[in-house]
Design a protein around this motif. Structure first.
Motif, mmCIF file in Angstrom:
data_model
loop_
_atom_site.group_PDB
_atom_site.id
_atom_site.type_symbol
_atom_site.label_atom_id
_atom_site.label_comp_id
_atom_site.label_asym_id
_atom_site.label_seq_id
_atom_site.Cartn_x
_atom_site.Cartn_y
_atom_site.Cartn_z
ATOM 1 N N UNK A 26 43.563 35.581 39.023
ATOM 2 C CA UNK A 26 44.543 35.898 37.981
ATOM 3 C C UNK A 26 45.988 35.686 38.374
ATOM 4 N N UNK A 27 46.236 35.205 39.582
ATOM 5 C CA UNK A 27 47.610 35.027 40.056
ATOM 6 C C UNK A 27 48.079 33.588 39.834
ATOM 7 N N UNK A 28 48.172 33.212 38.593
ATOM 8 C CA UNK A 28 48.498 31.821 38.272
ATOM 9 C C UNK A 28 49.911 31.459 38.722
ATOM 10 N N UNK A 29 50.877 32.280 38.389
ATOM 11 C CA UNK A 29 52.262 31.975 38.759
ATOM 12 C C UNK A 29 52.426 31.899 40.273
ATOM 13 N N UNK A 30 51.788 32.819 40.978
ATOM 14 C CA UNK A 30 51.892 32.832 42.438
ATOM 15 C C UNK A 30 51.181 31.637 43.075
ATOM 16 N N UNK A 31 50.300 30.997 42.300
ATOM 17 C CA UNK A 31 49.539 29.862 42.820
ATOM 18 C C UNK A 31 50.270 28.539 42.657
ATOM 19 N N UNK A 32 51.312 28.521 41.850
ATOM 20 C CA UNK A 32 51.992 27.261 41.561
ATOM 21 C C UNK A 32 52.630 26.606 42.790
ATOM 22 N N UNK A 33 53.187 27.365 43.736
ATOM 23 C CA UNK A 33 53.689 26.702 44.949
ATOM 24 C C UNK A 33 52.589 25.939 45.693
ATOM 25 N N UNK A 34 51.363 26.487 45.728
ATOM 26 C CA UNK A 34 50.252 25.791 46.387
ATOM 27 C C UNK A 34 49.905 24.513 45.628
ATOM 28 N N UNK A 35 49.932 24.583 44.306
ATOM 29 C CA UNK A 35 49.660 23.388 43.495
ATOM 30 C C UNK A 35 50.687 22.299 43.797
#
Length: 239
Positions: free
Chosen positions: A50-59
Motif C-alpha cells: 500500500x505504500x505507492x508514493x514511497x515506492x516511486x523513488x524505487x521505480x
C-alpha cells in the motif's frame, strides 16, 4: 541480439541458480546478455503493502538503470515484469516520468514470453524424464496474458509429461504481502493447491514465478511430499 537481464530480488538473494540458468538459456539462444549494475528492486513489495508514493523513488531508480541502452529487458519473474508494466499508471501524474516508464515497460519481457514471442523458439533440446504439474502464476496469466508460452516450451521437453490438476489456474495463496496480512486464508489456499497436486503424484512442480514456487514448495515440504520444485528456466536447460 543484445538483451538486458533483470535479475529480481528473489533470484539475487534466494534462488541464484534460476538467474544462472536464465542467463545460460539466453546465451544458448544466441543472446549477448548484459547486466545493468545500477538495477535494484522494482518496488513491488512496498506497492503491494500500500505504500505507492514511497515506492516511486524505487521505480524511478529502476527506470534510470535500464535507460542505459535500448535493448530488450528479460526477467524470469512474471510478478516483477507485471510490476514494471504498471509503472506508467503509477507515475501518470508525472508526465515525463510516465513517458520514460512506458519506454522501459515496452522493452521488458518475461522469460518465456521473450523466448516464444520475440525469438520464435519452442524447441530447446531440453530433457527431463518424469511427470510434472505446471503452476500458472496469477501475474503471468492474469496481468501479462502469458498462458500458452510456458506450456509450449514444456511440451517440447523430451521425457516430460504434464499432468492436469483440478483448479489448475487457481491462485496458490502467496500474493506477495497477502500471505502475511491474510495468513490464514493464504494457508488454506496453498493447502488446497497441494491437495490437488498430490492427487496426481507428480515428480516435479514447475512454474515461472519463484515466489509461487517458494510458497507451494514450502507447503510440500511441511507435508513431507517428495516433489521436486523447479523454475522453468532450470527445466529448459536440463539435458
Amino acid at each position: 541480439m543484445k538483451v538486458n537481464f533483470f535479475v529480481t530480488c528473489l533470484c539475487d538473494t534466494v534462488k541464484a541458480n534460476v538467474a544462472k540458468r536464465t542467463v545460460a538459456l539466453l546465451e544458448q539462444l544466441g543472446c549477448d546478455v548484459m547486466f545493468p549494475e545500477a538495477q535494484s528492486c522494482c518496488g513491488q513489495p512496498s506497492v503491494n503493502s500500500g505504500y505507492v508514493e514511497s515506492s516511486k523513488p524505487a521505480m524511478k531508480s529502476f527506470i534510470r538503470a535500464f535507460e542505459c541502452n535500448d535493448y530488450p529487458i528479460v526477467t524470469p519473474a512474471g510478478s516483477c515484469a507485471a510490476m514494471v508494466k504498471a509503472y506508467p499508471e503509477y507515475l501518470k501524474n508525472e508526465p515525463e516520468w510516465a513517458k520514460r516508464a512506458q519506454a522501459v515497460a515496452d522493452r521488458l519481457f518475461e522469460l518465456t514470453q521473450f523466448v516464444v514471442r520475440e525469438l520464435g523458439v519452442v524447441q530447446l533440446g531440453a530433457k527431463l524424464v518424469g511427470t510434472a504439474v505446471y503452476h500458472p502464476s496469477c501475474s503471468l496469466i492474469r496481468k501479462l496474458g502469458v498462458r500458452d508460452e510456458p506450456l509450449s516450451l514444456l511440451a517440447e521437453v523430451e521425457g516430460l509429461t504434464l499432468l492436469p490438476i483440478e483448479n489448475q489456474e487457481t491462485c496458490c495463496g502467496f500474493g506477495g504481502t497477502f500471505s502475511v496480512k491474510m495468513g490464514e486464508i493464504s494457508g488454506e489456499m496453498v493447502k488446497e493447491k497441494v491437495r490437488h497436486m498430490s492427487e496426481v503424484t507428480p515428480d516435479y512442480l514447475i512454474g515461472a514465478d519463484i515466489s509461487c514456487l517458494m510458497n507451494i514448495g514450502g507447503r510440500l515440504h511441511r507435508e513431507g511430499k517428495v516433489i521436486k520444485v523447479m523454475h522453468i528456466a532450470e527445466v529448459l536447460t536440463s539435458c
